[in-house]
Design a protein around this motif. Structure first.
Motif: not given
Length: 240
Positions: A36-41, A133-139, A194-196, A199-204
């Motif tokens: 998934g995209p960066s920042g989604f946990g 387990i591999l953890i990667g970006m949305d692509q 935060s667009s969901g 990471r940005r939700i935690v900052i807020g």
């Protein structure tokens, strides 16, 4: 804010997928992919999981080769490494098998551009059948589909999605100090701003908590917050 992991949907789904890998039946492959995209946990959820099971956690890097990746894995296993790569692979297989330690590889996108790294990880799994387990970006899901021998060993796919309002409410209840509560309207404003992104939700939420503590509020409303941004330059207090 409290140093805990909020049980949002992405975390619960990742936990469920990992449990499935650990309890899978005979013949079911044991690789998992969190993407998934960066920042989604993704990293937060992974940290929570590998700490629970005494897993092995490494981050792949842009400059990695199969040897440097294995050296880092061996280091996480408590050895100084710096051996020939075949010795490091044998040592890791022995440790993973003996102690049933699952392997988590973050930033796994970097594996996709190096066949030897990818095949080395496959060797670790094939010789232990301990979950990897591999953890990667949305692509990464699209890219890994072209590596059929690897693709066919993945039985659990978890796509991390933007937080919804229920998730933000769970995060507020779990993370905010002093039993501070926040009006759902304000939390929904934070979700949109935060667009969901977790990471940005935690900052807020951290900024909302600061406002509450400075003004001795136990319940923060959208009116208290006003029009100030959740990220970037903020005024220290809005309550007179």
């Amino acid at each position: 804010m409290k140093a805990v992991i909020a049980p949002v949907k992405n975390v619960l789904t990742a936990q469920d997928a990992f449990d499935n890998l650990c309890t899978r039946g005979i013949g079911v492959p044991g690789l998992g992919l969190y993407h998934g995209p960066s920042g989604f946990g993704k990293t937060t959820a992974t940290t929570y999981l590998f700490n629970q099971v005494n897993g092995i956690y490494v981050r792949a890097m842009a400059t990695d080769s199969a040897s440097t990746l294995m050296n880092r894995i061996v280091g996480e296993l408590g050895s100084s490494g710096m051996w020939r790569i075949n010795k490091m692979v044998d040592f890791t297989i022995e440790q993973m098998s003996m102690y049933e330690r699952p392997l988590f590889i973050d930033e796994a996108d970097y594996l996709m551009s190096d066949v030897r790294m990818l095949e080395t990880v496959r060797d670790l799994y094939d010789n232990t059948e301990v979950p990897v387990i591999l953890i990667g970006m949305d692509q990464i899901a699209r890219r890994i589909s072209t590596r059929k021998q690897f693709f066919n060993r993945i039985s659990e796919w978890v796509e991390f999605r933007p937080a919804d309002l229920d998730d933000v409410m769970v995060m507020a209840d779990s993370l905010l100090d002093n039993d501070i509560k926040v009006e759902p309207e304000l939390l929904d404003e934070l979700r949109k701003a935060s667009s969901g992104e977790a990471r940005r939700i935690v900052i807020g939420l951290n900024q909302i908590e600061r406002l509450a503590k400075m003004n001795e509020l136990d319940y923060v409303t959208a009116e208290h917050w006003g029009a100030q941004p959740f990220h970037g330059v903020r005024r220290p207090s809005l309550v007179g």
